[in-house]
Scaffold this active site. Structure first.
Site, PDB file in Angstrom:
ATOM      1  N   LEU A   1       0.438   3.688  -2.233  1.00 36.24           N
ATOM      2  CA  LEU A   1       0.839   3.436  -3.621  1.00 36.24           C
ATOM      3  C   LEU A   1       1.487   4.652  -4.279  1.00 36.24           C
ATOM      4  O   LEU A   1       1.191   5.792  -3.947  1.00 36.24           O
ATOM      5  CB  LEU A   1      -0.387   3.002  -4.425  1.00 36.24           C
ATOM      6  CG  LEU A   1      -1.108   1.762  -3.884  1.00 36.24           C
ATOM      7  CD1 LEU A   1      -2.331   1.459  -4.742  1.00 36.24           C
ATOM      8  CD2 LEU A   1      -0.185   0.551  -3.829  1.00 36.24           C
TER       9      LEU A   1
ATOM     10  N   GLU B   1       3.704   5.687  -8.346  1.00 39.98           N
ATOM     11  CA  GLU B   1       3.775   5.350  -9.778  1.00 39.98           C
ATOM     12  C   GLU B   1       4.446   3.995 -10.031  1.00 39.98           C
ATOM     13  O   GLU B   1       4.160   3.337 -11.018  1.00 39.98           O
ATOM     14  CB  GLU B   1       4.544   6.431 -10.536  1.00 39.98           C
ATOM     15  CG  GLU B   1       3.822   7.757 -10.639  1.00 39.98           C
ATOM     16  CD  GLU B   1       2.564   7.662 -11.487  1.00 39.98           C
ATOM     17  OE1 GLU B   1       2.585   6.913 -12.480  1.00 39.98           O
ATOM     18  OE2 GLU B   1       1.566   8.307 -11.129  1.00 39.98           O
TER      19      GLU B   1
ATOM     20  N   GLY C   1       0.798  -1.213   0.000  1.00 43.51           N
ATOM     21  CA  GLY C   1       0.000   0.000   0.000  1.00 43.51           C
ATOM     22  C   GLY C   1       0.834   1.267   0.000  1.00 43.51           C
ATOM     23  O   GLY C   1       2.033   1.237  -0.224  1.00 43.51           O
TER      24      GLY C   1
ATOM     25  N   HIS D   1       4.179   1.247  -8.197  1.00 44.52           N
ATOM     26  CA  HIS D   1       3.141   0.227  -8.062  1.00 44.52           C
ATOM     27  C   HIS D   1       2.204   0.246  -9.278  1.00 44.52           C
ATOM     28  O   HIS D   1       1.812  -0.798  -9.791  1.00 44.52           O
ATOM     29  CB  HIS D   1       2.295   0.480  -6.811  1.00 44.52           C
ATOM     30  CG  HIS D   1       3.049   0.397  -5.516  1.00 44.52           C
ATOM     31  ND1 HIS D   1       3.211   1.479  -4.684  1.00 44.52           N
ATOM     32  CD2 HIS D   1       3.673  -0.638  -4.890  1.00 44.52           C
ATOM     33  CE1 HIS D   1       3.884   1.113  -3.605  1.00 44.52           C
ATOM     34  NE2 HIS D   1       4.186  -0.158  -3.709  1.00 44.52           N
TER      35      HIS D   1
ATOM     36  N   ASP E   1      13.039  -4.190  -5.914  1.00 40.97           N
ATOM     37  CA  ASP E   1      13.374  -5.191  -4.897  1.00 40.97           C
ATOM     38  C   ASP E   1      13.904  -6.421  -5.629  1.00 40.97           C
ATOM     39  O   ASP E   1      13.254  -7.472  -5.675  1.00 40.97           O
ATOM     40  CB  ASP E   1      12.132  -5.529  -4.075  1.00 40.97           C
ATOM     41  CG  ASP E   1      11.584  -4.313  -3.348  1.00 40.97           C
ATOM     42  OD1 ASP E   1      11.985  -4.068  -2.216  1.00 40.97           O
ATOM     43  OD2 ASP E   1      10.777  -3.573  -3.962  1.00 40.97           O
TER      44      ASP E   1
ATOM     45  N   VAL F   1      10.788   2.340 -11.329  1.00 40.84           N
ATOM     46  CA  VAL F   1      10.249   3.666 -11.663  1.00 40.84           C
ATOM     47  C   VAL F   1      10.879   4.675 -10.700  1.00 40.84           C
ATOM     48  O   VAL F   1      10.934   4.436  -9.489  1.00 40.84           O
ATOM     49  CB  VAL F   1       8.713   3.680 -11.563  1.00 40.84           C
ATOM     50  CG1 VAL F   1       8.163   5.073 -11.825  1.00 40.84           C
ATOM     51  CG2 VAL F   1       8.111   2.677 -12.539  1.00 40.84           C
TER      52      VAL F   1
ATOM     53  N   SER G   1       9.459   4.924  -3.632  1.00 43.23           N
ATOM     54  CA  SER G   1       9.264   4.004  -2.512  1.00 43.23           C
ATOM     55  C   SER G   1       8.269   4.633  -1.555  1.00 43.23           C
ATOM     56  O   SER G   1       8.268   5.859  -1.365  1.00 43.23           O
ATOM     57  CB  SER G   1      10.598   3.779  -1.791  1.00 43.23           C
ATOM     58  OG  SER G   1      10.370   3.207  -0.517  1.00 43.23           O
ATOM     59  N   SER G   2       7.434   3.799  -0.950  1.00 41.15           N
ATOM     60  CA  SER G   2       6.487   4.322   0.046  1.00 41.15           C
ATOM     61  C   SER G   2       7.244   4.982   1.191  1.00 41.15           C
ATOM     62  O   SER G   2       6.749   5.913   1.826  1.00 41.15           O
ATOM     63  CB  SER G   2       5.618   3.184   0.596  1.00 41.15           C
ATOM     64  OG  SER G   2       5.024   2.481  -0.470  1.00 41.15           O
TER      65      SER G   2
END
Ligand code: AMP
Length: 281
Positions: free
Chosen positions: A33, A35, A31, A37, A150, A176, A185-186
């Site tokens: 989110l 770009e 979650g 994702h 990852d 991205v 990254s979140s």
């Protein structure tokens, strides 16, 4: 778009879709989110009839003392982004339902999980393979898409799917980045003030290794030192690891002769960031 909260309901939806002859694609996420994702959603939409995006901050992949409690969460915003991107189902299970108190079965990959992030986060990949196996069993996807961001995780999951005969095609999609090169990254939301600028040292270290490789440097030590020098110039940055490994086995190489993954993990302030590039492919 539907929001599904239970494993049972998710399986029922997927079995019905499969019986209707539809191909299901899965994007597993935690979650918050961005770009990156949403690029995975586009990969699924190009390969499947239905896109399921799971949102689950998986407690068992966090080590004690890591950022489980403060991991960013915003379901309404995520739902809006999913709707706009053409997701059909957001699967958002409850942690207590996925992991009852007497939960006692895990999935562990034991070769590719050992080094890199596995060395600094022991048990992390067991948490990842366990939740991805569970998500495969809930969503019953034909295809699942993971991010090269990852890279080790993608390799571990690909190996798990092969070793355990999951009938799921594993796709790995490119990293991205923000306009200035920072990998999305979140956790980037924790980069407040000057830390946001400092975080660019990961991309600069990768630029440096790409430059050195293009100039003919092949020794892993020299390539690694060039990257370390870039990171050391940033006082708020602490290197967790810099690794130059075979792209497939993830074993360290002394000399770059085939495709290698150059991966690094750096703490910028309190936030641990990862990034990577592939040389020689
Ligand atoms: P996360 O929500 O961080 O667990 O990530 C969910 C999926 O999105 C994983 O497969 C990640 O590799 C992928 N992902 C995260 N960040 C990016 C990015 N910047 N570019 C591409 N994929 C990403």
């Amino acid at each position: 778009m539907q929001l599904i909260r239970s494993a049972r309901d998710m399986q029922a939806w997927s079995l019905a879709a499969r019986r209707a002859g539809l191909r299901i694609g899965l994007v597993p996420t935690m979650g918050y989110l961005h770009e990156g994702h949403l690029s995975l959603v586009q990969q699924v939409r190009a390969r499947a009839d239905r896109c399921v995006l799971s949102i689950f901050v998986n407690p068992i992949q966090f080590l004690p003392g890591e950022d489980l409690a403060k991991y960013p969460r915003d379901l309404p915003r995520d739902e809006r982004l999913c709707e706009g991107a053409g997701v059909d189902v957001v699967f958002h299970p409850e942690a207590n339902a996925l992991y009852p108190p007497d939960f006692s079965t895990t999935v562990e990959e034991t070769a590719l999980s050992v080094g890199l992030c596995g060395a600094s986060r022991p048990g992390h990949f067991r948490g990842v393979t366990t939740i991805v196996a569970k998500l495969f069993n809930c969503v019953l996807p034909d295809v699942a898409v993971f991010g090269q961001k990852d890279a080790q995780q993608a390799s571990v999951i690909r190996r798990m799917a092969r070793d355990l005969d999951f009938p799921v095609e594993i796709i790995v999609a490119p990293i991205v980045r923000e306009a200035d090169g920072l990998a999305m990254s979140s956790r980037n939301r924790f980069l407040t003030g000057s830390l946001r600028q400092d975080a660019l040292c990961l991309r600069r270290a990768l630029d440096e290794v790409e430059r050195a490789y293009a100039a003919g440097v092949r020794g892993a030590d020299a390539l690694q030192e060039a990257m370390e020098a870039v990171i050391r110039r940033v006082p708020s940055a602490a290197i967790d690891y810099i690794a130059i490994v075979d792209e497939h086995t993830l074993a360290p190489v002394a000399v770059v002769s085939g495709p290698v993954l150059v991966a690094l993990a750096v703490k910028v302030g309190a936030t641990r960031l990862i990034d990577n590039t592939v040389l020689g492919s």
